[in-house]
Design an enzyme around this catalytic site. Structure first.
Site, PDB file in Angstrom:
ATOM      1  N   GLY A   1     -54.926   5.666 -82.181  1.00  0.00           N
ATOM      2  CA  GLY A   1     -54.725   5.266 -83.566  1.00  0.00           C
ATOM      3  C   GLY A   1     -53.506   4.395 -83.820  1.00  0.00           C
ATOM      4  N   ILE A   2     -52.830   4.659 -84.920  1.00  0.00           N
ATOM      5  CA  ILE A   2     -51.690   3.841 -85.338  1.00  0.00           C
ATOM      6  C   ILE A   2     -50.546   3.949 -84.344  1.00  0.00           C
ATOM      7  CG2 ILE A   2     -49.921   3.584 -87.123  1.00  0.00           C
ATOM      8  CD1 ILE A   2     -52.092   4.446 -89.172  1.00  0.00           C
ATOM      9  N   GLY A   3     -50.294   5.148 -83.813  1.00  0.00           N
ATOM     10  CA  GLY A   3     -49.225   5.311 -82.831  1.00  0.00           C
ATOM     11  C   GLY A   3     -49.435   4.450 -81.600  1.00  0.00           C
TER      12      GLY A   3
ATOM     13  N   LYS B   1     -46.739  15.892 -96.523  1.00  0.00           N
ATOM     14  CA  LYS B   1     -46.468  14.467 -96.318  1.00  0.00           C
ATOM     15  C   LYS B   1     -45.288  14.001 -97.178  1.00  0.00           C
ATOM     16  CE  LYS B   1     -48.347  12.144 -93.868  1.00  0.00           C
ATOM     17  NZ  LYS B   1     -48.164  11.914 -92.411  1.00  0.00           N
TER      18      LYS B   1
ATOM     19  N   ALA C   1     -48.808   9.131 -79.944  1.00  0.00           N
ATOM     20  CA  ALA C   1     -49.063   7.740 -79.548  1.00  0.00           C
ATOM     21  C   ALA C   1     -50.280   7.573 -78.652  1.00  0.00           C
ATOM     22  CB  ALA C   1     -47.831   7.165 -78.848  1.00  0.00           C
ATOM     23  N   SER C   2     -51.064   8.626 -78.470  1.00  0.00           N
ATOM     24  CA  SER C   2     -52.202   8.517 -77.558  1.00  0.00           C
ATOM     25  C   SER C   2     -53.414   7.847 -78.188  1.00  0.00           C
ATOM     26  CB  SER C   2     -52.593   9.899 -77.033  1.00  0.00           C
ATOM     27  OG  SER C   2     -52.942  10.760 -78.104  1.00  0.00           O
TER      28      SER C   2
ATOM     29  N   ASP D   1     -45.898  18.856 -77.432  1.00  0.00           N
ATOM     30  CA  ASP D   1     -46.341  19.458 -78.686  1.00  0.00           C
ATOM     31  C   ASP D   1     -45.144  19.420 -79.623  1.00  0.00           C
ATOM     32  OD1 ASP D   1     -47.074  21.090 -80.816  1.00  0.00           O
ATOM     33  OD2 ASP D   1     -48.081  22.570 -79.557  1.00  0.00           O
TER      34      ASP D   1
ATOM     35  N   TYR E   1     -51.673  19.415 -98.377  1.00  0.00           N
ATOM     36  CA  TYR E   1     -51.425  18.234 -97.547  1.00  0.00           C
ATOM     37  C   TYR E   1     -50.361  17.338 -98.184  1.00  0.00           C
ATOM     38  CZ  TYR E   1     -52.237  13.733 -95.245  1.00  0.00           C
ATOM     39  OH  TYR E   1     -52.075  12.545 -94.576  1.00  0.00           O
TER      40      TYR E   1
END
Length: 274
Positions: free
Chosen positions: A16-18, A166, A13-14, A69, A162
């Site tokens: 971008g979208i978060g 996902k 959450a630091s 982490d 990837y």
């Protein structure tokens, strides 16, 4: 559909979208746990858990910044316990942290695949498992930032490592929605219809040129707000797309979400979107 007084534990959450999901909920007066690795400023990626905590408080929410982490089981379990102790409840877990490398099997470094698996798939399992005792009490939400299961071969041809990690998140969404049904917990995935303009994407692509084909993170935050505001498992077990969610709830105008609102350039569909 207010999140006032609700506690959201958001990984990654630091920025971008978060970060955007955190600030949208904060405007309702929600409690936000900013759980991310970024305690110190990054040279190319702005934002830390502490800067976002300040923004959350300024927006009207309450914040708890925790350096976590998501690969570390002990750290994750301690962080969720501390968040529950601090706010008295956990109403939603947002599994937003992610790792990306668009490389095929032939050239992917194994340590890079391990990183993507640990942060994308394994962390969703770990964080959800660790949050479960608290979510059982609140009958809350798990929201995973993962795509629809599009099995077209083009999504596997060039970067299947990837894709696998996902899609693993999305399969956990479907499984947990059924597994946690008796606890009243809703579990969904959310993915963007178009590319989202974030510093992480700029860093990955090497420039901001593609942003004229992108939308702002705000569209994902508004869609997440709808999902997290739903009650009684009225939304669960779904692999949702941001634009589709908002259309279901009456939104018809999307131009204000564009990075360049006046641009006539065609928006670029995100990965896994045909």
């Amino acid at each position: 559909m207010s999140l006032q007084g609700k506690t959201l534990f958001i990984t990654g959450a630091s920025r971008g979208i978060g970060r955007e999901i955190a600030l949208r909920a904060a405007r309702d007066g929600a409690n936000i746990v900013i759980a991310a690795k970024s305690a110190e400023p990054h040279a190319k990626l702005p934002g830390t858990i502490f800067s976002v905590a300040q923004e959350v408080e300024a927006a009207g929410g309450k914040a708890l910044a925790l350096q976590v982490d998501v690969r570390d089981e002990e750290a994750v379990r301690k962080a969720l316990a501390r968040a529950n102790e601090h706010f008295g409840t956990i109403d939603a877990l947002v599994n937003n942290a992610g790792a990306i490398k668009l490389t095929g099997v032939q050239h992917i470094e194994l340590k890079r695949f391990d990183l993507m698996h640990q942060i994308n798939t394994r962390a969703v399992l770990l964080c959800s498992q660790a949050a479960l005792p608290y979510l059982k009490k609140s009958g809350g939400h798990i929201l995973n930032l993962s795509p629809p299961l599009n099995l077209a071969t083009k999504w596997f041809a060039q970067y299947s490592p990837y894709t696998v990690t996902k899609y693993g998140m999305s399969m956990l969404t479907l499984g947990m929605s059924e597994e946690f049904k008796s606890y009243g917990i809703s579990v969904n995935s959310l993915w963007p219809q178009t590319m989202i303009a974030t510093a992480a994407i700029e860093f990955q692509l090497g420039s901001r040129e593609s942003f004229k084909h992108a939308r702002l993170p705000a569209i994902m935050a508004d869609a997440a707000h709808v999902i997290l505001g739903s009650t009684n498992r009225s939304l669960t077990g779904r692999l949702l797309i941001d634009e589709e969610v908002l259309r279901e709830y009456g939104v018809t105008e999307f131009d204000h979400y564009r990075f360049e609102p006046d641009s006539s350039d065609k928006l670029m569909p995100d990965l896994f979107i045909d």
